[in-house]
Design an enzyme around this catalytic site. Structure first.
Site, PDB file in Angstrom:
ATOM      1  N   SER A  46       8.767 -13.225  40.274  1.00 48.91           N
ATOM      2  CA  SER A  46       8.832 -12.633  38.927  1.00 48.91           C
ATOM      3  C   SER A  46       9.929 -13.242  38.056  1.00 48.91           C
ATOM      4  CB  SER A  46       8.988 -11.117  39.014  1.00 48.91           C
ATOM      5  OG  SER A  46       7.853 -10.539  39.625  1.00 48.91           O
ATOM      6  N   GLU A  69       1.715 -15.833  50.432  1.00 50.54           N
ATOM      7  CA  GLU A  69       0.278 -15.567  50.290  1.00 50.54           C
ATOM      8  C   GLU A  69      -0.528 -16.323  51.349  1.00 50.54           C
ATOM      9  OE1 GLU A  69       0.028 -16.537  46.140  1.00 50.54           O
ATOM     10  OE2 GLU A  69       1.174 -14.739  45.642  1.00 50.54           O
ATOM     11  N   GLU A 116      11.779 -16.432  48.344  1.00 51.81           N
ATOM     12  CA  GLU A 116      10.845 -15.622  47.554  1.00 51.81           C
ATOM     13  C   GLU A 116      10.623 -14.281  48.235  1.00 51.81           C
ATOM     14  OE1 GLU A 116       8.202 -18.161  44.770  1.00 51.81           O
ATOM     15  OE2 GLU A 116       7.148 -17.779  46.635  1.00 51.81           O
ATOM     16  N   LYS A 133      -1.062 -21.349  41.618  1.00 50.40           N
ATOM     17  CA  LYS A 133      -1.920 -20.582  42.548  1.00 50.40           C
ATOM     18  C   LYS A 133      -3.398 -20.862  42.237  1.00 50.40           C
ATOM     19  CE  LYS A 133       1.788 -17.263  42.939  1.00 50.40           C
ATOM     20  NZ  LYS A 133       2.225 -15.920  43.277  1.00 50.40           N
ATOM     21  N   HIS A 192       3.988 -20.420  51.797  1.00 52.22           N
ATOM     22  CA  HIS A 192       4.020 -19.365  50.778  1.00 52.22           C
ATOM     23  C   HIS A 192       3.578 -18.051  51.419  1.00 52.22           C
ATOM     24  CE1 HIS A 192       3.187 -17.011  47.236  1.00 52.22           C
ATOM     25  NE2 HIS A 192       3.919 -17.868  46.546  1.00 52.22           N
ATOM     26  N   GLY A 232       4.994 -11.474  41.848  1.00 59.30           N
ATOM     27  CA  GLY A 232       3.898 -10.921  41.045  1.00 59.30           C
ATOM     28  C   GLY A 232       4.026  -9.442  40.714  1.00 59.30           C
ATOM     29  N   ASN A 271       3.992 -22.890  40.210  1.00 52.21           N
ATOM     30  CA  ASN A 271       2.973 -22.620  41.223  1.00 52.21           C
ATOM     31  C   ASN A 271       1.799 -21.928  40.523  1.00 52.21           C
ATOM     32  OD1 ASN A 271       1.453 -21.899  43.406  1.00 52.21           O
ATOM     33  ND2 ASN A 271       2.914 -20.418  44.242  1.00 52.21           N
TER      34      ASN A 271
HETATM   35  P1  PGA Z   1       5.546 -14.931  40.518  1.00 50.76           P
HETATM   36  O1  PGA Z   1       5.146 -15.815  41.776  1.00 50.76           O
HETATM   37  O2  PGA Z   1       6.488 -15.756  39.672  1.00 50.76           O
HETATM   38  O3  PGA Z   1       4.247 -14.633  39.825  1.00 50.76           O
HETATM   39  O4  PGA Z   1       6.217 -13.704  41.051  1.00 50.76           O
HETATM   40  C1  PGA Z   1       6.065 -16.662  42.410  1.00 50.76           C
HETATM   41  C2  PGA Z   1       5.425 -17.340  43.579  1.00 50.76           C
HETATM   42  O5  PGA Z   1       4.618 -16.703  44.264  1.00 50.76           O
HETATM   43  O6  PGA Z   1       5.683 -18.530  43.849  1.00 50.76           O
END
Ligand code: PGA
Length: 252
Positions: free
Chosen positions: A213, A99, A167, A12, A97, A173, A10
């Site tokens: 992460s 976000e 998640e 982003k 997601h 993150g 991903n």
């Molecule tokens: P991350 O993000 O691996 O940077 O924690 C995962 C995601 O949001 O899909």
């Protein structure tokens, strides 16, 4: 039930430039020449999909998108439809997601998007996860509500086409990866929730991923003991070495 592994990058809102995006993809293609049974999906920003669809054609890496709109065509400024994505060879689409949910996306919209994706014979990767954990385990109620929301109106023949990515928001993150025990416990909880909604056989057919992460150094342990079939990777997917390390962790 053993599923083939699935690892999804991903990206982003990264990288900022098209040249950087192409370089990263070239590096990934070099590193991921032979991946056996693991399916690898890269989901770049929408703008890069057209170019990537040509450069990924016939290769090991599949093309995904980070979101989609649930209507096919019409007066919906700024939106992109499942039919348009399919036209560029997109096979997987992330929806729900955290976000995007933070920007106002609801369970109802997530459900409509899933239906639009399935209709176009692509695979929805639906994200669920709790904001925080509490000692009493009430966060399981939120997870259950999210599963019920995404599955609303989906028949057994449809839910088995859905990939659910667990998640936890506190892990995204932040560098705080969930423990193997947390992941295993959640895998069992998701299967038992789906069993209540459908039946055990159907529940076990749904592919489950972990995201939050994920790093190469812990991917093998998480993959082998966490009970999930792969990973949804954010930050670490922007580094070809890290990402290929995570993919390799799913290859026995
Ligand atoms: P991350 O993000 O691996 O940077 O924690 C995962 C995601 O949001 O899909």
């Amino acid at each position: 039930m053993k599923h083939n592994a699935l690892v999804v990058a991903n990206w982003k809102l990264n990288p900022i430039g098209f040249d950087e995006a192409k370089n990263l993809l070239t590096e990934l293609k070099k590193k991921l020449k032979k991946v056996n049974s693991t399916t690898i999906v890269v989901t770049p920003p929408f703008l890069f999909i057209s170019d990537f669809s040509k450069s990924l054609k016939g290769g090991e890496i599949k093309l995904g998108a980070q979101d989609v709109f649930y209507e096919e065509i019409g007066p919906f400024t700024g939106e992109i439809s499942a039919g348009q994505l399919v036209g560029f060879g997109v096979s997987h689409v992330i929806v729900g997601h955290s976000e995007r949910r933070a920007l106002g996306e609801t369970d109802e919209q997530v459900n409509k998007k899933i239906q639009a994706i399935i209709k176009r014979r692509m695979t929805p990767i639906v994200c669920i996860g709790e904001k925080n954990r509490d000692e009493q385990g009430t966060f399981f109620n939120d997870i259950e509500a999210q599963i019920k929301g995404l599955a609303k109106g989906l028949l057994a023949k449809d839910i088995v086409k859905v990939v659910i990515a667990y998640e936890p928001i506190w892990a995204i993150g932040t560098g705080k990866t969930a423990t193997v025990e947390d992941v295993k416990e959640m895998q069992l909880f998701i299967v038992s929730t789906l069993t209540k909604l459908y039946d055990r056989k159907t529940a076990e057919k749904v592919t489950l991923l972990y995201g939050g992460s994920v790093k190469a150094s812990i991917a093998k342990e998480l993959y082998e003991q966490g009970g999930m079939s792969g990973f949804l990777v954010g930050g670490a997917s922007l580094n070809a070495n890290e990402f290929s390390g995570i993919v390799n962790a799913t290859i026995s």
